[in-house]
Design a protein around this motif. Structure first.
Motif, PDB file in Angstrom:
ATOM      1  N   TYR A 218      -1.368   3.183  -1.046  1.00 51.55           N
ATOM      2  CA  TYR A 218      -0.349   2.974   0.005  1.00 51.55           C
ATOM      3  C   TYR A 218       1.173   3.349  -0.447  1.00 51.55           C
ATOM      4  O   TYR A 218       2.093   4.013   0.332  1.00 51.55           O
TER       5      TYR A 218
ATOM      6  N   GLY B 271       2.269   4.115   5.270  1.00 58.88           N
ATOM      7  CA  GLY B 271       1.103   4.091   4.556  1.00 58.88           C
ATOM      8  C   GLY B 271       0.045   2.808   4.733  1.00 58.88           C
ATOM      9  O   GLY B 271       0.898   1.983   5.061  1.00 58.88           O
ATOM     10  N   ARG B 272      -1.103   2.860   4.513  1.00 58.89           N
ATOM     11  CA  ARG B 272      -2.011   1.809   4.717  1.00 58.89           C
ATOM     12  C   ARG B 272      -3.207   1.633   3.746  1.00 58.89           C
ATOM     13  O   ARG B 272      -3.761   2.886   3.532  1.00 58.89           O
ATOM     14  N   PHE B 273      -3.512   0.391   3.282  1.00 53.48           N
ATOM     15  CA  PHE B 273      -4.702   0.486   2.181  1.00 53.48           C
ATOM     16  C   PHE B 273      -5.193  -0.963   2.006  1.00 53.48           C
ATOM     17  O   PHE B 273      -4.330  -1.832   1.902  1.00 53.48           O
TER      18      PHE B 273
ATOM     19  N   SER C  55       2.856  -0.354   4.188  1.00 50.94           N
ATOM     20  CA  SER C  55       3.924   0.209   3.410  1.00 50.94           C
ATOM     21  C   SER C  55       4.987   1.151   4.400  1.00 50.94           C
ATOM     22  O   SER C  55       4.395   1.773   5.440  1.00 50.94           O
TER      23      SER C  55
ATOM     24  N   VAL D 278       6.616  -2.878   1.095  1.00 51.57           N
ATOM     25  CA  VAL D 278       5.081  -3.146   1.378  1.00 51.57           C
ATOM     26  C   VAL D 278       4.796  -4.518   1.869  1.00 51.57           C
ATOM     27  O   VAL D 278       5.685  -5.307   0.769  1.00 51.57           O
TER      28      VAL D 278
END
Length: 879
Positions: free
Chosen positions: A138, A148-150, A165, A180
């Motif tokens: 992320y 971002g992503r995770f 994020s 985040v």
């Protein structure tokens, strides 16, 4: 020989019954199994779509938060220059406060080198501050792409969560840091525990990371290749958790992508229906594993029912055949008996004179001429003395030989029978005298008499021309027995019909009870979901006043998502109330023009935002309907027209239809095929060619159909592929003389003077609603003295310290708002204005608020409506 012949006769019938029963059971088993499987597939598909929507909406609630925080000046300054301890402490506390309001897991500010500068968990032993997260996907995604992503297990906290994020850019537009947010998704897993189905969510590698059952978590649904393993090791996504493979046997695949599988590890007691739905925005897949035991049960029940029905039909056929045989036998016996009686009557009439004369000339020779008759016959003269008889007569009554003598008076025979009880109950002399009087009267007679041994005799007597009487006694016992058997068979068949009728009534009652339970469950679930939605809209309204233009656009998207969720919940609640029959109507005469004006203004703005033109045809008419429910029908029509029309115009107008008025909504959308026009009024039915991000949940037209049925309004549809559609509702015309004149006070929602410094209490048992209401009212410069539940409100209420206005929820722990208000007023020694807020769509509550002069709003509360109502109540109190 007789047994063998009977077996040859009954064996084919028995084979036909048993063979037909087996064939019927097999066909019913197959058909019921296929139908039940299709029904289960449709139900599982709908359920998986609901799970996907719920999970996506839960994530979307937090998606805009990193974007908003990335615009915060303090966070941008923090990643652009070194931090001193004081500023780091202030940032930690700010993130901690923001996290307590948003109810997320963790908020973290990361510098451009990947090291955490501040975090909401800064006071915990597992604080993120100072940790290096440069290896996390992320962080790399946000630096490279801006966001971002995770999903993974936290390397510091050891707790799994979903990381969203957003890059924080400096004045030159470069990514200087990352903010985040970590979201815990344990709540959906707890909700999934309420269903007997297995619910799973897997990532792009096919690894299950969310599951309703612990044994399924961290299972890989497909073999992991070397690249997958390297990526998982590098990102430490699952922190060394062993990823066990799934072991399942594929039994059958269906056209819609569903599969019938048998699970081996983890094991399942029977086959399950496996349905997969995509969460495209996250790159995940949701899997719903449904037990197919009900399908087997439905097949078994259908087979048993078919077998029972076949047996009942076979027995009915045998019964009808037997009854037909008995009817033919009885008819044939009666015809034979009548033929014999006619023959004997003719012979008796022909030989009557000779018999009488021979009886006078002989001592008993005439009895030999009567021996060929099957009936017992006795002849007496005018003085009631025996003249002749046959042996059948003596056999029927078992007379002793010395009693039957020519010239003996018939009274002696009657008295002999009376001593044996053959003359029936009652005084003997009366019975004998009654029979003698009848013989002396010379009248013919016909009657039946049953003896002690069960023999039934038909007694027929006729007078002789010169006096005397001839009486015949025919044995009709077999005919009577056959009639009794027929009546018994008819009674048995009627009893079986009654039993089947009672079973059907019990099954109908069970189905109605199940439908009422489902309706109550949906209404309660929607009520609970409206509570956090109400808080979210208030938080968003309070936040929008503090944001810049760019963040305002993001907040507007979030508010649109909440509005869409509110529309879905309201549709579910309306359908539940319509099915339960609890929706009340207020039918009256009203002018249609103001309603169409309001709808044209409201949806005209929405249409213009999508490049469409909404045209309204003016009309002056009075109709008779429920204004609120009619508005709901037209809102759904206009919403669907805008949703499915890519370009062109939409027309809202009316046509006369006899004594009624037809309100029509025309669009230039893609049109609806004839095969789907009957299905789109069902729940969760929708077309696939609408706007990609605004396709709805398929509940609007289902609500329209039920409201139309409730009001007695005809719902119409006319559509042509490629040309567009026309939806209509036909309402009766009203009487203009009966239109109610109503006046509503208009309040300027943007006036600041009425609410500035206003002391307000908010009483609600949901802390999130209390915090959201406090933030919203403080934005309007109100002084929020208290925002808590019923118990805290009673404890804080003191004489002379009443607020200027009270915002009161209806459903509270241990009590309700209308009952709590008098208790508070008694302690205040004052009656401040009150705004009653509820998630219940109950007209009785609205009427109570109107009678008491209270304000009334339904959840989720729209901030402009709350502000206008508060201003109106304060102005009314001042006057």
């Amino acid at each position: 020989m007789h047994a063998a012949g009977k077996l040859r006769t009954t064996l084919p019938a028995l084979l036909l019954v048993v063979g037909g029963m087996l064939v019927a059971m097999w066909m019913a088993w197959r058909l019921a199994g296929d139908n039940a499987m299709r029904s289960e597939q449709a139900q599982v598909q709908r359920q998986s779509d609901l799970y996907v929507q719920a999970l996506q909406q839960r994530i979307d609630r937090y998606r805009t938060l990193p974007q908003v925080l990335a615009l915060d000046p303090e966070l941008r300054a923090a990643v652009s220059a070194p931090l001193d301890p004081a500023r780091r402490d202030a940032l930690n506390r700010k993130l901690e406060q923001a996290n307590s309001v948003t109810r997320s897991s963790t908020l973290t500010l990361i510098g451009g080198d990947g090291v955490a500068l501040a975090a909401s968990n800064w006071q915990l032993p597992t604080s993120n501050v100072g940790q290096d997260y440069a290896f996390r996907p992320y962080f790399r995604q946000a630096i490279a792409r801006g966001e971002g992503r995770f999903y993974g297990i936290g390397v510091t906290t050891g707790e799994p969560g979903y990381f969203l994020s957003q890059a924080i850019r400096d004045d030159a537009g470069r990514a200087a840091g990352v903010v985040v947010i970590k979201i815990e998704l344990a709540a959906p897993e707890r909700e999934w525990l309420r269903t007997p189905d297995i619910v799973l969510v897997s990532d792009a590698h096919g690894v299950v990371f969310l599951a309703s059952r612990e044994a399924w978590r961290y299972r890989s649904l497909r073999p992991l290749d070397a690249a997958d393993k390297r990526e998982l090791d590098a990102s430490r996504q699952y922190a060394g958790q062993p990823l066990l493979p799934l072991q399942a046997q594929l039994l059958r695949e269906f056209a819609d992508g569903a599969r019938l599988v048998r699970l081996q590890a983890p094991a399942s007691p029977g086959p399950v229906l496996w349905q997969t739905a995509d969460l495209e925005q996250e790159g995940w897949q949701l899997h719903l594993l449904h037990d197919t035991g009900t399908v087997a049960s439905a097949s078994r029940n259908a087979a048993l029912a078919a077998g029972g029905a076949w047996l009942a039909l076979a027995f009915l056929g045998l019964f009808v055949q037997q009854r037909r045989r008995l009817t033919l036998h009885r008819q044939r016996s009666r015809e034979e008996l009548e033929t014999v009686l006619r023959q004997h009557a003719q012979e008796l009439r022909t030989a009557q004179d000779g018999i009488v004369q021979a009886a006078r000339d002989a001592d008993g020779g005439l009895s030999r001429s009567l021996e060929h008759l099957p009936q017992g016959v006795v002849i007496i003269d005018a003085e009631l003395r025996l003249m002749a008889w046959n042996s059948r007569y003596a056999e029927l009554f078992r007379f002793p030989p010395d009693l039957l003598q020519v010239g003996r008076h018939i009274e002696d025979l009657f008295r002999h029978n009376a001593r044996r009880g053959l003359l029936g109950p009652g005084p003997v002399e009366d019975a004998i005298q009654r029979r003698l009087d009848h013989l002396r009267s010379g009248k013919p007679h016909l009657r039946e008499s049953e003896k002690d041994d069960g023999t039934v005799l038909e007694i027929r007597g006729n007078p002789l021309p010169e006096g005397g009487f001839v009486t015949s006694y025919a044995d009709i016992t077999s005919y009577k027995n056959a009639a009794r058997e027929l009546r018994s068979l008819a009674d048995a068949l009627e009893h079986r019909v009654d039993e089947r009728t009672r079973d059907l009534a019990a099954a109908t009652a069970a189905a109605e009870n199940a439908n009422r339970y489902k309706t109550r469950f949906v209404a309660a679930a929607v009520h609970d979901l409206l509570q956090p939605l109400n808080a979210a809209r208030m938080f968003l309204s309070a936040l929008r006043g503090r944001l810049g233009d760019e963040a305002q656009a993001v907040a507007a998207h979030a508010e649109n998502a909440l509005a869409a969720q509110e529309s879905i919940l309201n549709s579910l609640l309306d359908i539940a109330r319509l099915e339960a029959g609890s929706m009340q109507t207020r039918v009256r005469d009203f002018r249609l023009e103001p309603l169409l004006d309001a709808l044209g203004h409201e949806f005209g703005i929405l249409a213009a935002s999508r490049g469409l033109v909404l045209r309204r045809v003016p009309i002056r008419a009075v109709v008779r309907s429920d204004e609120a429910l009619l508005r709901r029908i037209l809102q759904n029509y206009l919403s669907n027209a805008i949703r499915y029309t890519r370009s062109g115009r939409i027309v809202l107008g009316c046509r006369r239809d006899g004594d009624a008025l037809r309100i029509e909504v025309h669009d230039q959308g893609p049109g609806i095929p004839d095969s789907l026009q009957g299905e789109i009024f069902e729940e969760f039915r929708r077309l696939d060619d609408g706007v990609a991000h605004d396709r709805g949940a398929g509940l609007g037209l289902a609500t329209v159909e039920r409201i139309g049925r409730l009001l007695g309004h005809r719902i119409g549809l006319r559509s042509q592929l490629g040309r567009g559609s026309m939806f209509s509702v036909t309402v009766p015309r009203g009487d203009a003389a009966h239109v109610e004149a109503t006046t509503m006070a208009l309040v300027d929602a943007n006036a600041d003077s009425s609410l500035r410094g206003c002391r307000v209490w908010c009483v609600d048992d949901d802390p999130r609603v209390c915090e959201a209401t406090r933030a919203l009212l403080q934005r309007w410069d109100c002084e929020v003295v208290l925002a808590a539940g019923a118990g805290d409100a009673l404890a804080a209420a003191q004489s002379g310290d009443a607020p200027d206005l009270l915002v009161l929820d209806v459903l509270l722990d241990g009590t309700d708002g209308p009952a709590l208000y008098p208790q508070l007023c008694k302690r205040w020694h004052a009656t401040p204005p009150v705004v009653l807020v509820t998630a219940e769509r109950d007209e009785s509550l609205r009427e109570l608020a109107s009678d008491k002069g209270w304000g009334f709003l339904t959840k989720p509360v729209r901030p402009p409506a709350l502000r206008a109502l508060m201003t109106q109540l304060l102005l009314r109190r001042t006057r």
